[in-house]
Design an enzyme around this catalytic site. Structure first.
Site, PDB file in Angstrom:
ATOM      1  N   GLU A  43       0.820  -1.207   0.000  1.00  0.00           N
ATOM      2  CA  GLU A  43       0.000   0.000   0.000  1.00  0.00           C
ATOM      3  C   GLU A  43       0.862   1.268   0.000  1.00  0.00           C
ATOM      4  O   GLU A  43       1.821   1.368   0.762  1.00  0.00           O
ATOM      5  CB  GLU A  43      -0.924   0.000   1.216  1.00  0.00           C
ATOM      6  CG  GLU A  43      -1.892   1.181   1.255  1.00  0.00           C
ATOM      7  CD  GLU A  43      -2.758   1.202   2.500  1.00  0.00           C
ATOM      8  OE1 GLU A  43      -3.781   1.913   2.485  1.00  0.00           O
ATOM      9  OE2 GLU A  43      -2.413   0.520   3.492  1.00  0.00           O
ATOM     10  N   LYS A 116     -10.128   2.606  -2.332  1.00  0.00           N
ATOM     11  CA  LYS A 116     -10.317   2.048  -0.997  1.00  0.00           C
ATOM     12  C   LYS A 116     -11.636   2.514  -0.400  1.00  0.00           C
ATOM     13  O   LYS A 116     -11.918   3.710  -0.328  1.00  0.00           O
ATOM     14  CB  LYS A 116      -9.144   2.467  -0.106  1.00  0.00           C
ATOM     15  CG  LYS A 116      -9.111   1.842   1.276  1.00  0.00           C
ATOM     16  CD  LYS A 116      -7.811   2.230   1.966  1.00  0.00           C
ATOM     17  CE  LYS A 116      -7.672   1.612   3.347  1.00  0.00           C
ATOM     18  NZ  LYS A 116      -6.375   1.948   3.970  1.00  0.00           N
ATOM     19  N   CYS A 153      -5.835  -2.760   2.335  1.00  0.00           N
ATOM     20  CA  CYS A 153      -5.563  -2.681   3.771  1.00  0.00           C
ATOM     21  C   CYS A 153      -6.805  -2.796   4.667  1.00  0.00           C
ATOM     22  O   CYS A 153      -7.287  -3.889   4.910  1.00  0.00           O
ATOM     23  CB  CYS A 153      -4.762  -1.434   4.082  1.00  0.00           C
ATOM     24  SG  CYS A 153      -3.902  -1.520   5.673  1.00  0.00           S
TER      25      CYS A 153
END
Length: 298
Positions: A43, A116, A153
């Site tokens: 990431e 995300k 994540c």
């Protein structure tokens, strides 16, 4: 068997963005020459994990998509004939930024992007200050090496995200990651957190019958504000098979450049043994879209 050779780079980062990208390029070149067909990066791999503090100057690191980084990594994808999963700080418009994964096809083109969706806001992880939650939903990306369920994540804690990817044909779940220890936590608490992180993702593999690839950064990054002790990223990038079996786990404190071979046809057999998708009671799952169910009002 349909074998897919997946390469990943678990690296430490510095404030030298050009230097970080150069090391990534060297790593991609090496993995490709060793036979990798799909390469996954961690990431926000171009720089330090800047979300430890809320600093408006950090927005200067953001870039458009397509932009400089997609050009660099797209050229590498084309040069070596590999698919690359990148993770970038996207500047979509003035005042509008995302934490965005970009998948680059073997010809250097953008196969797809994922913004995300779940954005944390915790001490040393002030991501809500920087990132607008994604608005593209949970949709896998079609590539020449397979259908990739790319998430990022904090998304890895949510079974709903993994399930929605699987229901749309994702053949593998991929999580670029930047997570580590809070320095004030006791060692046993740190280990519980890391094990929970790995266990929940292995659970996604089991529940959906598909492999999981998670690539974390490694090393220590100080908190520029001095308010915390900084983050010791816990590394331990890993690959799990469709029954949650741990195929590979990287070091907790060393950089690694690894290729793992996955049998991409195994998921079909596992789903025949464990037909979880068949037995889902979708007619009774409507409440899952509610924030909270107050049983006293039922």
């Amino acid at each position: 068997m349909k074998e897919l050779k997946i390469g990943f780079l678990q690296q430490h980062n510095t404030a030298d963005i050009k230097g970080n990208i150069l090391r990534l390029a060297e790593g991609i070149s090496d993995l490709a020459k060793r036979g990798a067909e799909l390469i996954v990066l961690q990431e926000l791999h171009n720089g330090l994990y800047f979300c430890q503090t809320e600093d408006v100057n950090n927005f200067d690191q953001a870039e458009p998509i397509p932009g400089p980084s997609t050009k660099v990594f797209g050229e590498l994808a084309k040069q070596f004939g590999v698919v690359i999963v990148t993770s970038l700080f996207e500047k979509r418009a003035p005042g509008l930024y995302h934490n965005t994964a970009v998948v680059l096809e073997k010809d250097g083109s953008i196969a797809g992007i994922y913004r995300k969706m779940h954005i944390p806001d915790d001490p040393a992880y002030y991501e809500k200050f920087y990132f607008t939650p994604g608005d593209l939903g949970f949709h896998p990306i079609q590539t020449s090496v397979g259908t990739l369920g790319v998430l990022v994540c904090w998304d890895q804690w949510y079974p709903e995200a993994a399930r929605l990817m699987a229901l749309q044909g994702a053949e593998i779940l991929i999580y670029p990651t930047a997570i580590g220890y809070e320095s004030s936590d006791a060692p046993e608490e740190q280990e519980r957190q890391r094990r929970a992180w790995q266990t929940v993702q292995r659970g996604h593999a089991v529940a959906n019958g598909i492999p999981v690839v998670t690539v974390n950064r490694v090393g220590y990054e100080p908190d520029p504000s001095g308010q915390t002790g900084g983050i010791q990223f816990w590394g331990t990038s890993f690959v799990a098979g469709p029954q949650g079996e741990l195929i590979y786990e990287a070091s907790a404190d060393e950089e690694e450049s690894i290729i793992v071979e996955l049998d991409m046809q195994r998921s079909e057999q596992v789903r025949r043994w464990w037909p979880f998708l068949r037995d889902r009671r979708i007619d009774h799952y409507g409440d899952i879209t509610r924030r909270y169910i107050d049983t006293c009002k039922l």
